[in-house]
Enzyme design. Structure first.
Site, PDB file in Angstrom:
ATOM      1  CG  ASP A  42      71.150  17.363  90.132  1.00  0.00           C
ATOM      2  OD1 ASP A  42      70.906  17.650  91.622  1.00  0.00           O
ATOM      3  OD2 ASP A  42      69.768  17.081  89.257  1.00  0.00           O
ATOM      4  CG  ASP A  43      72.499  15.591  94.134  1.00  0.00           C
ATOM      5  OD1 ASP A  43      71.419  16.050  94.420  1.00  0.00           O
ATOM      6  OD2 ASP A  43      72.274  13.507  93.195  1.00  0.00           O
ATOM      7  CB  CYS A  78      66.334  17.258  92.802  1.00  0.00           C
ATOM      8  SG  CYS A  78      67.824  16.461  92.930  1.00  0.00           S
ATOM      9  CG  ASP A 313      69.734  20.189  93.961  1.00  0.00           C
ATOM     10  OD1 ASP A 313      70.825  20.108  93.795  1.00  0.00           O
ATOM     11  OD2 ASP A 313      69.027  19.579  92.832  1.00  0.00           O
TER      12      ASP A 313
END
Length: 541
Positions: A42-43, A78, A313
């Site tokens: 995530d990120d 996201c 993502d």
């Protein structure tokens, strides 16, 4: 205790699954097919050193397979990006435009229109795969107006999903539709480790008569950047990289970038440096998770028949063009992501510059499973031939689409009244990371003869940004006003075509493909987009 409950849950669910599968005879034809694991962070960026802490991951997946240096997301945020991964579609086709319920993130409308045809649902329903999900799904998953944690999307045998957005402690999981609350005790609750342990339990108790698909979606390195206790003192002297685009004014860029104060205040720089090292610390637990899964597959004798994908993502920035930290922008640091894959027929130690996007993950995984991607409505394409060395760069695709819809508040931020309404994600020194007219679409071209980014904003100016990424990898100079007019017109038409594409039409030859044909009259007989081109000429001369 948690492990015993989990094991009972796995066993009871698996017994049911094995009974059903045995009676239907599904497994008999499918058990030899490869297993597939997708690890989604995530990120996690690649442009500003995001892979540096992940030494085990690079060794066990990257060195053991193929690394993509030109892997991009369809949207640098996201929920739209995750929707693109699941559906294989660009945002204009799956209609998730931001991280809110109103923006279609995990909404009832999304569930009704898209969830039944995600690639995991197709793997489960038509390809006979047993499926396991653990971690962050979509930012609004579990919202009361979206069915709560009781909602389990179709196609998942085992479902362990985080309610709403990334956290490390004090969260709720949906375990097959039942709420499981977690506290703040490291040994029982640290989410990255919980996901690792649940993944190992799945591998232990799954059926051995069907191939499996496993998707593990970590919270790291998303905020609040809470590291495991054993890693809290790591990277103490690390700072965000001082690349050529760090802490400089984006003078020829969209107004949102131009409004960033340069040079940044010392407090902003200290804040982003602190965030940078905290992000890296959280990644050490992801590295452990990858190692645990790979080693367990190896011990079980399943590693050689398993594809493992590792990606993110969206990217991230810390100080580039004086923006403190976030994603959402059109530049390489936000749209380019890590992508490494190992598996059967993928030779080790490969690196490719061929262009792929996250809309390609679903088609590629379905292709691996033997499902005909042409039966779907997916916009992406399978890059399995790239991984197996069966295609060269001259015959591969040359461009992809990136889309983002900006968000802004209807009222002025009381702390920053001079900015007026329409902005969001503002920092204490009134530098805002988003606005409602930070809405853009880009053609990202990677071809033997060009490495180009062409973007248009949906604002009053129809502002245009163009970058020659080969000559200008840090995107310091917008060449929209100096590039050849014919190239500008071709890219403008290509962008309009991609923004209205669906399925196969998203995979037509790009401007720098030898098979490309430029005939605007044929493409747009109704002249509905001609106003944009005329305004484009005015604003770029």
């Amino acid at each position: 205790m948690m492990k015993m409950v989990l094991n009972r849950w796995f066993l009871s669910t698996l017994l049911m699954c094995v009974t059903l599968c045995s009676s239907s005879g599904v497994f008999a034809a499918s058990y030899r097919r490869p297993n597939i694991v997708l690890i989604l962070t995530d990120d996690l960026d690649i442009a500003i050193g995001g892979l540096n802490p992940l030494n085990k991951t690079k060794k066990l997946i990257g060195d053991a397979g193929i690394s993509f240096t030109n892997a991009f997301v369809a949207s640098p945020l996201c929920c739209p990006s995750r929707a693109s991964i699941l559906t294989g579609k660009y945002p204009h086709n799956h209609h998730v435009i931001n991280n809110t319920l109103e923006g279609n993130c995990s909404s009832k409308a999304w569930q009704k229109s898209e969830e039944a045809t995600t690639f995991p649902a197709l793997l489960h329903t038509y390809a006979g795969y047993q499926t396991f999900f653990a971690g962050k799904y979509l930012n609004q998953y579990g919202h009361a107006e979206a069915g709560g944690v009781e909602h389990v999307p179709p196609g998942w045998n085992y479902w362990v999903a985080l309610e709403k957005n990334s956290k490390y402690y004090n969260y709720t999981l949906s375990v097959n539709g039942k709420a499981q609350k977690h506290g703040a005790e490291y040994s029982k609750d640290y989410l990255t480790d919980v996901l690792a342990n649940m993944s190992l339990d799945f591998l232990q108790y799954k059926s051995n008569y069907q191939p499996f698909f496993m998707m593990v979606s970590t919270p790291a390195p998303h905020s609040p950047w809470t590291a495991a206790p054993q890693y809290q003192d790591r990277f103490n002297t690390t700072k965000a990289p001082r690349d050529p685009n760090f802490n400089i004014h984006g003078k020829d860029k969209h107004w949102l970038i131009r409004q960033a104060k340069t040079p940044m205040t010392n407090s902003s720089i200290q804040f982003l440096d602190d965030a940078f090292k905290k992000r890296w610390r959280t990644l050490l637990s992801v590295d452990d998770l990858v190692e645990k899964i790979v080693k367990r597959l190896e011990v079980r004798g399943e590693l050689d028949n398993t594809y493992i994908f590792f990606t993110s993502d969206n990217g991230y920035h810390t100080g580039q063009f004086s923006l403190p930290l976030d994603k959402r922008q059109l530049y390489e640091f936000d749209i380019r992501v890590p992508l490494m894959v190992r598996g059967p027929n993928i030779k080790p130690n490969q690196t490719t510059q061929m262009l792929v996007a996250n809309v390609d993950l679903g088609p590629t995984i379905l292709d691996i499973a033997g499902y005909n991607v042409n039966k779907t409505q997916m916009d992406g394409m399978s890059f399995l031939p790239v991984m197996e060395g069966n295609i060269n760069s001259t015959s591969w695709r040359t461009d992809i689409l990136v889309e983002y819809e900006g968000e802004g508040s209807n009222v002025s931020d009381p702390a920053c009244p001079l900015l007026g309404p329409g902005v969001s994600e503002c920092f204490p020194d009134c530098v805002c990371e988003d606005s409602y007219n930070n809405t853009y679409a880009c053609v990202r071209t990677v071809a033997p003869s060009a490495n180009l980014q062409y973007c248009e904003f949906d604002d009053n100016e129809v502002f245009v940004e163009v970058y020659n990424v080969t000559a200008d990898p840090f995107q310091l100079t917008n060449i929209a006003k100096t590039i050849d007019q014919e190239v500008l017109e071709k890219m403008n038409h290509r962008l309009m075509m991609l923004q209205s594409c669906s399925g196969q039409s998203c995979r037509t030859p790009g401007v720098y493909d030898p098979r490309y044909k430029f005939d605007p009259r044929q493409m747009f007989p109704h002249h509905s987009h001609s106003w944009r081109l005329s305004r484009l000429r005015k604003t770029t001369k």
